[in-house]
Design a protein around this motif. Structure first.
Motif, short mmCIF file in Angstrom:
data_model
loop_
_atom_site.label_atom_id
_atom_site.label_comp_id
_atom_site.label_asym_id
_atom_site.label_seq_id
_atom_site.Cartn_x
_atom_site.Cartn_y
_atom_site.Cartn_z
N VAL A 1 0.84 -1.20 0.00
CA VAL A 1 0.00 0.00 0.00
C VAL A 1 0.87 1.25 0.00
O VAL A 1 0.63 2.20 -0.76
CB VAL A 1 -0.94 0.00 1.22
CG1 VAL A 1 -1.64 1.34 1.35
CG2 VAL A 1 -1.97 -1.11 1.10
N ASP B 1 -4.27 2.77 -6.28
CA ASP B 1 -4.94 1.49 -6.05
C ASP B 1 -4.75 0.50 -7.19
O ASP B 1 -4.66 -0.71 -6.96
CB ASP B 1 -6.44 1.71 -5.82
CG ASP B 1 -6.72 2.42 -4.51
OD1 ASP B 1 -5.80 2.50 -3.67
OD2 ASP B 1 -7.86 2.89 -4.32
N ASP C 1 0.92 4.02 -3.07
CA ASP C 1 0.56 5.42 -2.84
C ASP C 1 1.49 6.38 -3.58
O ASP C 1 1.08 7.48 -3.98
CB ASP C 1 0.58 5.74 -1.34
CG ASP C 1 -0.62 5.16 -0.61
OD1 ASP C 1 -1.61 4.80 -1.29
OD2 ASP C 1 -0.56 5.04 0.62
N TYR D 1 -1.51 -1.23 -6.75
CA TYR D 1 -1.59 -2.16 -5.62
C TYR D 1 -2.32 -3.43 -6.02
O TYR D 1 -1.91 -4.54 -5.66
CB TYR D 1 -2.31 -1.48 -4.45
CG TYR D 1 -2.45 -2.37 -3.24
CD1 TYR D 1 -1.34 -2.67 -2.45
CD2 TYR D 1 -3.68 -2.93 -2.88
CE1 TYR D 1 -1.46 -3.50 -1.33
CE2 TYR D 1 -3.80 -3.75 -1.78
CZ TYR D 1 -2.69 -4.03 -1.01
OH TYR D 1 -2.81 -4.84 0.08
#
Length: 419
Positions: A235, A244, A239, A247
């Motif tokens: 995560v 997202d 970032d 990820y």
């Protein structure tokens, strides 16, 4: 490779048991994301969602070995199906009450986690009686590990699909209803109804009186920590490198690596004792975690995630064989359930440890946590090598009902109705 797996799936009941177990475990595989999405939709905070998910995880970790021991004592249908129904009712109560009554919400989620049926351990106990041949059972363990990766990929997609079509509440209800149907499919099969654990010596420690099993659980506590810490470090990386979507690709990549590794591992028979082979696999697993600390661009990082996952499924498949070899007589389901519990607790500890490390040292240090945990797992296996390796002399094993100096465990691979 495909021929070996196809041969197993063509065996009567094998496909049904594997599919039923995977479907029955969907509530467990999706609980965290389903709880978070539901609480968010109901206006609750992420802290509340995390607290409820943690309660479910802790209750599940406590319940698995306890229910596994009951399965060994009373058989699969008497325990698996009632516990699946109670777990689903607990999550159903949570879905209808929501966060309005916090006390009831925590109790309901705790009940759902505590009574999650030990289908995973139950399936591994059934493989010997269904397949009969030792080499096929070993391949089935690898296929089991591969199937887990598929389940943990498909499960969240099912939840998000239910949310898109209906609602977060519906997702909770549908997934748990499907879980009951999966358990029902397993326990109504002839192998599940006929299975009986071997006679056991009454002992309050149950499966934990095996030193070899304790050593294995110690190693897999750290492997669980490695996986839990990767999710947090991932995560942090995403970032700063695309959000997202990145990820999601990273988590899919580590699952793909495990899928490929498990497929290759299960396609052949391996010489030598599995305890020594596990040490090599864990060493390779730890080695493949360390390149993540390079934290390159998103494409390269995704490729490193694939590599990091390659030896996970083989290590799990090898561990299943070792659990079978070291589980005390009459405790096979409980022993497998302890492996599930230890892995779950380790993942939770890894998640908790990686957060402060990332805040203190950044993403690179966050990815050092799984590397360090992998090394710790390797050191546990090296330090406990003497208690892990079973006696090599078959005559000695055959001459005694058990294979350790304390009279704790049943030797070797066991066919029939015990695993």
């Amino acid at each position: 490779m495909a021929a070996g797996y196809a041969e197993i799936l063509r065996t009567r009941y094998a496909g049904r048991l594997l599919a039923g177990t995977l479907v029955g475990r969907l509530p467990n595989a999706t609980a965290a994301i389903a709880i978070v999405l539901f609480i968010r939709a109901e206006g609750g905070t992420y802290s509340l969602a995390g607290g409820l998910a943690a309660v479910y995880g802790v209750a599940n970790a406590v319940g698995q070995p306890l229910l596994g021991r009951l399965v060994d004592l009373y058989g699969q249908p008497r325990i698996q199906l009632p516990s699946a129904v109670i777990s689903a009712l607990g999550m159903g109560a949570f879905a209808f009450t929501g966060p309005d009554s916090l006390g009831l919400a925590y109790v309901a989620v705790g009940v759902a986690g505590l009574f999650t049926p030990p289908l995973e351990g139950g399936l591994r106990a059934l493989w010997p009686s269904v397949l009969g041949k030792e080499e096929q059972v070993h391949t089935a363990y690898a296929m089991d590990a591969i199937a887990q990766e598929i389940m943990f990929t498909v499960g969240p997609l099912l939840v998000t699909g239910c949310v898109a079509l209906w609602s977060e509440q519906a997702a909770l209800l549908v997934v748990n209803l499907i879980g009951v149907l999966g358990a029902l499919s397993v326990v109504t099969s002839k192998p599940s109804r006929a299975w009986r654990s071997a006679p056991r010596e009454a002992h309050w420690l149950g499966a934990l009186r095996s030193p070899g099993l304790i050593a294995l659980l110690g190693a897999f506590l750290f492997i669980g920590m490695a996986l839990g810490s990767i999710t947090v470090a991932g995560v942090s990386y995403a970032d700063a490198n695309g959000g997202d979507a990145v990820y999601g690709w990273m988590m899919a990549a580590i699952g793909l690596g495990a899928l490929v590794g498990g497929s290759v591992y299960g396609a052949r028979q391996w010489a030598g004792v599995p305890e020594k082979r596990l040490t090599v696999l864990v060493a390779l697993l730890a080695l493949c975690y360390w390149p993540l600390t390079l934290a390159p661009g998103a494409v390269a990082m995704t490729a490193l995630m694939v590599v990091a996952g390659v030896f996970l499924a083989p290590a799990l498949a090898c561990a299943f064989i070792i659990v079978d070899r070291h589980a005390p007589r009459g405790t096979v389901t409980e022993a497998f359930s302890w492996l599930v519990t230890t892995f779950t607790v380790g993942a939770s500890l890894g998640t908790a440890a990686a957060g402060p490390v990332v805040e203190w040292g950044g993403t690179v240090w966050g990815f050092a946590v799984p590397g360090g945990a992998g090394i710790a797992a390797l050191l546990v296996l090296l330090a406990t090598a003497r208690v892990l390796v079973l006696p090599a002399d078959p005559a000695v094993v055959a001459g005694s009902s058990e294979n350790d100096r304390n009279g704790a465990v049943e030797p070797g691979f066991r066919a029939g109705h015990q695993a």
